[in-house]
Scaffold this motif. Structure first.
Motif, PDB file in Angstrom:
ATOM      1  N   GLY A  78      -0.778  -9.085   3.399  1.00  0.00           N
ATOM      2  CA  GLY A  78      -0.815  -7.676   4.385  1.00  0.00           C
ATOM      3  C   GLY A  78       0.130  -6.393   4.293  1.00  0.00           C
TER       4      GLY A  78
ATOM      5  N   TRP B 238      -8.209  -0.589   6.548  1.00  0.00           N
ATOM      6  CA  TRP B 238      -7.989  -2.197   7.256  1.00  0.00           C
ATOM      7  C   TRP B 238      -9.409  -2.285   7.170  1.00  0.00           C
ATOM      8  CZ3 TRP B 238     -11.265  -1.813  11.150  1.00  0.00           C
ATOM      9  CH2 TRP B 238     -12.527  -1.230  11.294  1.00  0.00           C
TER      10      TRP B 238
ATOM     11  N   LEU C 117      -8.536  -4.843   3.777  1.00  0.00           N
ATOM     12  CA  LEU C 117      -8.474  -6.125   3.762  1.00  0.00           C
ATOM     13  C   LEU C 117      -9.198  -7.570   5.005  1.00  0.00           C
ATOM     14  CD1 LEU C 117      -5.830  -7.516   4.087  1.00  0.00           C
ATOM     15  CD2 LEU C 117      -5.419  -6.761   5.368  1.00  0.00           C
TER      16      LEU C 117
ATOM     17  N   SER D 172       0.706 -12.105   7.022  1.00  0.00           N
ATOM     18  CA  SER D 172       1.910 -11.000   7.567  1.00  0.00           C
ATOM     19  C   SER D 172       2.324 -10.242   5.955  1.00  0.00           C
ATOM     20  CB  SER D 172       2.783 -10.765   8.605  1.00  0.00           C
ATOM     21  OG  SER D 172       3.724 -11.983   7.766  1.00  0.00           O
TER      22      SER D 172
ATOM     23  N   LEU E  96      -0.527  -5.778   7.275  1.00  0.00           N
ATOM     24  CA  LEU E  96      -1.048  -4.143   7.072  1.00  0.00           C
ATOM     25  C   LEU E  96      -0.614  -2.882   7.593  1.00  0.00           C
ATOM     26  CD1 LEU E  96      -2.904  -3.241   4.931  1.00  0.00           C
ATOM     27  CD2 LEU E  96      -5.058  -3.035   6.709  1.00  0.00           C
TER      28      LEU E  96
ATOM     29  N   THR F 106      -2.347 -11.008   8.718  1.00  0.00           N
ATOM     30  CA  THR F 106      -2.529  -9.591   7.561  1.00  0.00           C
ATOM     31  C   THR F 106      -2.994  -8.902   8.328  1.00  0.00           C
ATOM     32  OG1 THR F 106      -5.913  -9.723   7.694  1.00  0.00           O
ATOM     33  CG2 THR F 106      -3.834 -11.607   6.172  1.00  0.00           C
ATOM     34  N   MET F 107      -3.863  -8.020   9.354  1.00  0.00           N
ATOM     35  CA  MET F 107      -3.528  -6.778   9.775  1.00  0.00           C
ATOM     36  C   MET F 107      -2.106  -6.273  10.727  1.00  0.00           C
ATOM     37  SD  MET F 107      -6.580  -5.374   9.739  1.00  0.00           S
ATOM     38  CE  MET F 107      -7.876  -6.322   8.552  1.00  0.00           C
TER      39      MET F 107
END
Length: 237
Positions: free
Chosen positions: A27, A37, A40, A24, A147, A143-144
């Motif tokens: 992100g 997105w 990534l 995270s 983001l 990570t999403m």
């Protein structure tokens, strides 16, 4: 096969939760750099290496320094030469396609847990694969999430979110420690990494520390290598 896959996924679940946490942070940094997105997600799928992706995002700019970025990622990921060599006995007899596909989902976390399992004689490629899938899904999810919420936290380091990256590798190191025989290679790796970090540019300290520690371990215990390989081969078959 299915049982080993599920066992590997379950064994990696606690680590995967931490992977999502520091994912995270990546992100959030990616959001500040203006990555979409899709950018990534493609990076997660093509690279799937946390430390390398942090470097890529840090170097991200309007005019991408593609060559410099590729070299930096190459240097950081050279450690996977050692990772791949350590997993060689586990993949013995497998096809090249199987090796390529499964190795792409090898991360530091599921590799470390698989190596611990291999010492018990119960590791398999499907255990490794199950762990890789678990780590990958949590990494992508983290990570999403970072983001999408990147605009809410402008300084993730202020809340110590970036410490998750350090914490998980500390936990992995503690879990892999086997006693006094590990002290010399760990010391050599640490000293070489610190010296390389001090005097060499870029991320060469990762490779130099890893290679130095591996060579020290081989020199310190030459008689144990055949036994380890035989045990790993027996577990793979």
């Amino acid at each position: 096969m299915k049982a080993d896959f599920c066992r590997g996924a379950t064994a990696n679940a606690p680590m995967a939760a931490s992977v999502a946490a520091y994912g995270s942070v990546l992100g959030m940094l990616a959001a500040q750099k203006g990555l979409s997105w899709l950018d990534l997600l493609f990076m997660n799928s093509a690279v799937f290496a946390g430390s390398a992706q942090f470097v890529m995002v840090d170097m991200w700019s309007q005019h991408l320094p593609v060559i410099e970025m590729a070299l930096a990622v190459l240097v950081i990921n050279l450690r996977y030469l050692l990772v791949g060599a350590s997993l060689g006995p586990l993949f013995r007899g497998r096809s090249l396609l199987c090796k390529v596909l499964l190795m792409h989902l090898v991360a530091d976390e599921n590799w470390a847990i698989t190596m611990s399992e291999q010492r018990k004689g119960t590791a398999s490629v499907w255990f490794l694969f199950g762990g890789g899938v678990m780590v990958f899904l949590c990494w992508c999810g983290g990570t999403m999430a970072g983001l999408m919420g990147g605009g809410l936290v402008s300084r993730p380091e202020y809340y110590a979110l970036d410490f998750a990256f350090t914490a998980i590798f500390t936990a992995l190191a503690v879990g892999m420690f086997q006693g006094k025989k590990d002290i010399p290679p760990w010391l050599v790796a640490g000293v070489l990494a610190l010296l390389a970090h001090q005097f060499l540019p870029g991320k060469w300290y990762i490779v130099i520390g890893g290679v130095g520690g591996a060579i020290t371990a081989m020199l310190a215990a030459p008689d144990e290598t055949p036994d380890l390989k035989e045990g790993a081969h027996a577990s793979a078959t």
